[in-house]
Design an enzyme around this catalytic site. Structure first.
Site, PDB file in Angstrom:
ATOM      1  N   GLU A 123      -0.216  67.183  85.339  1.00 44.92           N
ATOM      2  CA  GLU A 123      -1.282  66.195  85.337  1.00 44.92           C
ATOM      3  C   GLU A 123      -0.733  64.779  85.361  1.00 44.92           C
ATOM      4  O   GLU A 123       0.428  64.535  85.020  1.00 44.92           O
ATOM      5  CB  GLU A 123      -2.178  66.395  84.118  1.00 44.92           C
ATOM      6  N   CYS A 136       0.319  57.151  84.964  1.00 45.77           N
ATOM      7  CA  CYS A 136       1.268  57.902  84.135  1.00 45.77           C
ATOM      8  C   CYS A 136       1.550  59.223  84.854  1.00 45.77           C
ATOM      9  O   CYS A 136       0.618  59.994  85.094  1.00 45.77           O
ATOM     10  CB  CYS A 136       0.621  58.137  82.766  1.00 45.77           C
ATOM     11  N   CYS A 147       9.262  69.291  71.149  1.00 48.28           N
ATOM     12  CA  CYS A 147       8.722  68.455  70.066  1.00 48.28           C
ATOM     13  C   CYS A 147       7.427  69.118  69.578  1.00 48.28           C
ATOM     14  O   CYS A 147       6.509  69.365  70.377  1.00 48.28           O
ATOM     15  CB  CYS A 147       8.455  67.041  70.560  1.00 48.28           C
ATOM     16  N   GLY A 198       6.851  66.491  80.697  1.00 47.98           N
ATOM     17  CA  GLY A 198       8.272  66.655  80.992  1.00 47.98           C
ATOM     18  C   GLY A 198       9.155  65.590  80.385  1.00 47.98           C
ATOM     19  O   GLY A 198       8.684  64.556  79.910  1.00 47.98           O
ATOM     20  N   GLU A 199      10.451  65.882  80.395  1.00 51.56           N
ATOM     21  CA  GLU A 199      11.458  64.922  79.940  1.00 51.56           C
ATOM     22  C   GLU A 199      12.136  64.372  81.202  1.00 51.56           C
ATOM     23  O   GLU A 199      12.977  65.052  81.813  1.00 51.56           O
ATOM     24  CB  GLU A 199      12.459  65.619  79.007  1.00 51.56           C
ATOM     25  N   SER A 255      11.263  57.622  72.602  1.00 55.64           N
ATOM     26  CA  SER A 255      10.330  58.306  71.691  1.00 55.64           C
ATOM     27  C   SER A 255      11.058  58.562  70.388  1.00 55.64           C
ATOM     28  O   SER A 255      11.684  59.607  70.216  1.00 55.64           O
ATOM     29  CB  SER A 255       9.875  59.628  72.309  1.00 55.64           C
ATOM     30  N   LEU A 256      10.969  57.624  69.478  1.00 60.59           N
ATOM     31  CA  LEU A 256      11.773  57.719  68.250  1.00 60.59           C
ATOM     32  C   LEU A 256      11.045  58.567  67.196  1.00 60.59           C
ATOM     33  O   LEU A 256      11.561  59.559  66.708  1.00 60.59           O
ATOM     34  CB  LEU A 256      12.099  56.322  67.718  1.00 60.59           C
ATOM     35  N   HIS A 257       9.876  58.126  66.814  1.00 63.79           N
ATOM     36  CA  HIS A 257       8.988  58.855  65.892  1.00 63.79           C
ATOM     37  C   HIS A 257       9.501  59.014  64.460  1.00 63.79           C
ATOM     38  O   HIS A 257       8.731  59.426  63.587  1.00 63.79           O
ATOM     39  CB  HIS A 257       8.578  60.223  66.447  1.00 63.79           C
ATOM     40  N   ASN A 334      -2.229  61.883  68.650  1.00 64.34           N
ATOM     41  CA  ASN A 334      -3.357  62.537  69.308  1.00 64.34           C
ATOM     42  C   ASN A 334      -3.208  64.024  68.962  1.00 64.34           C
ATOM     43  O   ASN A 334      -2.353  64.691  69.527  1.00 64.34           O
ATOM     44  CB  ASN A 334      -3.238  62.279  70.820  1.00 64.34           C
ATOM     45  N   CYS A 377      -1.121  64.346  77.357  1.00 64.00           N
ATOM     46  CA  CYS A 377      -0.432  65.185  76.370  1.00 64.00           C
ATOM     47  C   CYS A 377      -0.360  66.635  76.800  1.00 64.00           C
ATOM     48  O   CYS A 377      -0.072  67.515  75.997  1.00 64.00           O
ATOM     49  CB  CYS A 377      -1.086  65.055  75.001  1.00 64.00           C
TER      50      CYS A 377
HETATM   51  N1  SAH Z   1       9.575  63.477  77.306  1.00 60.12           N
HETATM   52  C1  SAH Z   1       9.331  62.062  77.315  1.00 60.12           C
HETATM   53  C2  SAH Z   1       7.930  61.736  77.820  1.00 60.12           C
HETATM   54  C3  SAH Z   1       6.899  62.353  76.952  1.00 60.12           C
HETATM   55  S1  SAH Z   1       5.258  61.809  76.832  1.00 60.12           S
HETATM   56  C4  SAH Z   1       9.510  61.516  75.924  1.00 60.12           C
HETATM   57  O1  SAH Z   1       9.648  62.305  74.989  1.00 60.12           O
HETATM   58  O2  SAH Z   1       9.543  60.306  75.758  1.00 60.12           O
HETATM   59  C5  SAH Z   1       5.235  60.166  76.358  1.00 60.12           C
HETATM   60  C6  SAH Z   1       5.033  59.886  74.876  1.00 60.12           C
HETATM   61  O3  SAH Z   1       3.919  60.577  74.286  1.00 60.12           O
HETATM   62  C7  SAH Z   1       6.259  60.257  74.051  1.00 60.12           C
HETATM   63  O4  SAH Z   1       6.581  59.192  73.218  1.00 60.12           O
HETATM   64  C8  SAH Z   1       5.752  61.421  73.246  1.00 60.12           C
HETATM   65  O5  SAH Z   1       6.516  61.604  72.093  1.00 60.12           O
HETATM   66  C9  SAH Z   1       4.316  61.024  73.014  1.00 60.12           C
HETATM   67  N2  SAH Z   1       3.439  62.099  72.563  1.00 60.12           N
HETATM   68  C10 SAH Z   1       3.522  63.411  72.848  1.00 60.12           C
HETATM   69  N3  SAH Z   1       2.543  64.092  72.223  1.00 60.12           N
HETATM   70  C11 SAH Z   1       1.832  63.194  71.538  1.00 60.12           C
HETATM   71  C12 SAH Z   1       0.707  63.289  70.683  1.00 60.12           C
HETATM   72  N4  SAH Z   1       0.139  64.462  70.440  1.00 60.12           N
HETATM   73  N5  SAH Z   1       0.226  62.148  70.139  1.00 60.12           N
HETATM   74  C13 SAH Z   1       0.810  60.963  70.393  1.00 60.12           C
HETATM   75  N6  SAH Z   1       1.869  60.801  71.190  1.00 60.12           N
HETATM   76  C14 SAH Z   1       2.391  61.913  71.754  1.00 60.12           C
END
Ligand code: SAH
Length: 389
Positions: A123, A136, A147, A198-199, A255-257, A334, A377
């Site tokens: 998508e 996007c 993840c 995807g990554e 994407s640190l988190h 989300n 997502c």
């Molecule tokens: N694989 C790449 C691109 C992923 S999607 C990456 O990890 O960066 C882009 C962003 O959406 C990433 O920061 C990912 O961690 C975040 N993401 C994924 N699922 C999510 C969710 N349920 N809620 C909020 N952000 C989310």
């Protein structure tokens, strides 16, 4: 580099192109048919010569595709009518077809589900703003990074998308935006973010091809400035270094988190291979080489990673590597169906953001465009697979 591997080695990212011959389910992977958008200008001419054509046909076909977004033979009157159909069928095999759209935000956000040549589903999401329109895109079918809070991460990796499959999302979306399908009037696609399924850095070579096809001047590419491209990664450190050396002013998002290895090992399992310190060093290095300010993505998850002490630690980690090189984009989680995790409360979000700002870190809460349609997502594609469509 740390030694623990998060998943099976076949999906392990290294910054090199993973050569996938089998999907996670063991089914044989078919390569996408070759398409003009897979190739640079020199390779296009060689291909046309191999097909028994004059090399200048490559320029004509490139003009149709990259300058006019056209792939229909009947609209290519500069090609000889006797061979036009056959030639167009060879260089523009249909790779990506639209399955359905979902709109949100008064028609200013549109998520599209695409079927690829082999039936795979991915998508992309279009988001229109007063001053820009952003797409996007997806770069892989599924994702091998696992993840746990991400819908795509739960699907596992099926395969890499080809350069042309990635590029087709751009061409078809640009046509839709120009036709006025996003909102009530025509617009122009101005930015592309690699934040879909995807990554991207685990599909390095095809990603780089897509960057060039999107940003090279017409008719080599679409001519959308590389400054208007962003790529998001969960932290493939060697690939970040490699990308810095490509000479493309693409924005890098990390994407640190979590700012600490203990939690990040769980939220972003690739952290078990390249830890927070190595990742932030690579991000800082990217800024030094490219001059592009790096974005840090941080999904705020209730009682998981949203404590003030973690905001303080994050600020410390960033500031210890210099000032003005990075900004933070928190986004409320989300929630993925079936997950126990939810978004942080607005007071926790405010406290987290306030702490970063007080420490001098530029911080902007990312908008949650399309959250009511599970924007970006992977949830639509997951649903489709579960429904057996
Ligand atoms: N694989 C790449 C691109 C992923 S999607 C990456 O990890 O960066 C882009 C962003 O959406 C990433 O920061 C990912 O961690 C975040 N993401 C994924 N699922 C999510 C969710 N349920 N809620 C909020 N952000 C989310």
């Amino acid at each position: 580099m740390r030694q623990v591997m998060p998943r099976d080695d076949a999906n392990a990212p290294s910054g090199e192109v993973p050569v996938l011959s089998e999907s996670v389910s063991g089914a044989r992977i078919r390569r996408a048919p070759r398409h003009l958008a897979d190739l640079d200008v020199t390779a296009r001419k060689e291909w046309l010569t191999d097909l028994g054509e004059q090399p200048f046909r490559a320029t004509q076909l490139s003009n149709h595709y990259f300058s006019r977004d056209e792939t229909a033979a009947e609209n290519m009157s500069d090609l000889p009518s006797a061979t036009r159909e056959k030639l167009v069928d060879s260089v523009f095999p249909p790779l990506v077809t639209q399955v359905r759209n979902q709109v949100a935000d008064g028609g200013w956000t549109r998520k599209t589900l695409w079927r690829l040549f082999d039936g795979s589903l991915v998508e992309s999401v279009l988001m229109r703003y007063p001053s820009r329109t952003t797409l996007c895109v997806s770069s892989q079918v599924g994702c091998g990074m696992a993840c746990p809070f991400c819908a795509t991460g739960r699907m596992g990796l099926t395969r890499n998308m080809s350069t042309a499959e990635i590029v087709e999302q751009v061409r078809l979306s640009r046509l839709a935006v120009r036709a006025g399908d996003l909102g009530e009037s025509a617009a122009e696609l101005s930015r592309i973010v690699f934040m879909g399924m995807g990554e991207p850095l685990a599909n390095y070579r095809n990603l780089l091809g897509a960057f060039h096809r999107i940003s090279d001047p017409q008719p080599a590419g679409f001519g959308i400035s590389a400054r208007h491209l962003s790529v998001s990664t969960c932290g493939l450190v060697p690939a970040i270094g490699r990308l810095a050396g490509e000479g493309l002013p693409v924005t890098l998002a990390i994407s640190l988190h979590a700012p600490d290895d203990e939690l990040r090992d769980e939220l972003v399992p690739i952290n078990q291979r390249w830890c927070v310190g190595e990742l932030l060093d690579a991000a800082r290095g990217y800024f030094e080489v490219t001059g592009r300010r790096v974005s840090i993505e941080y999904a705020l998850i209730k009682d998981m990673n949203d404590q003030v002490w973690r905001a303080e630690l994050l600020a410390e980690e960033l500031n210890s590597r210099g000032h003005g090189w990075v900004h933070v984009n928190p986004i409320p989680l989300n929630p993925v169906p079936g997950s126990i995790w939810t978004a942080s409360s607005s007071s926790a979000q405010d406290a987290f953001i306030g702490t970063l700002r007080s420490a001098g870190i530029t911080t902007t809460l990312r908008d949650t465009r399309g959250s009511d349609i599970d924007g970006a997502c992977g949830q639509l594609a997951t649903l489709e697979v579960e429904e057996g469509n």
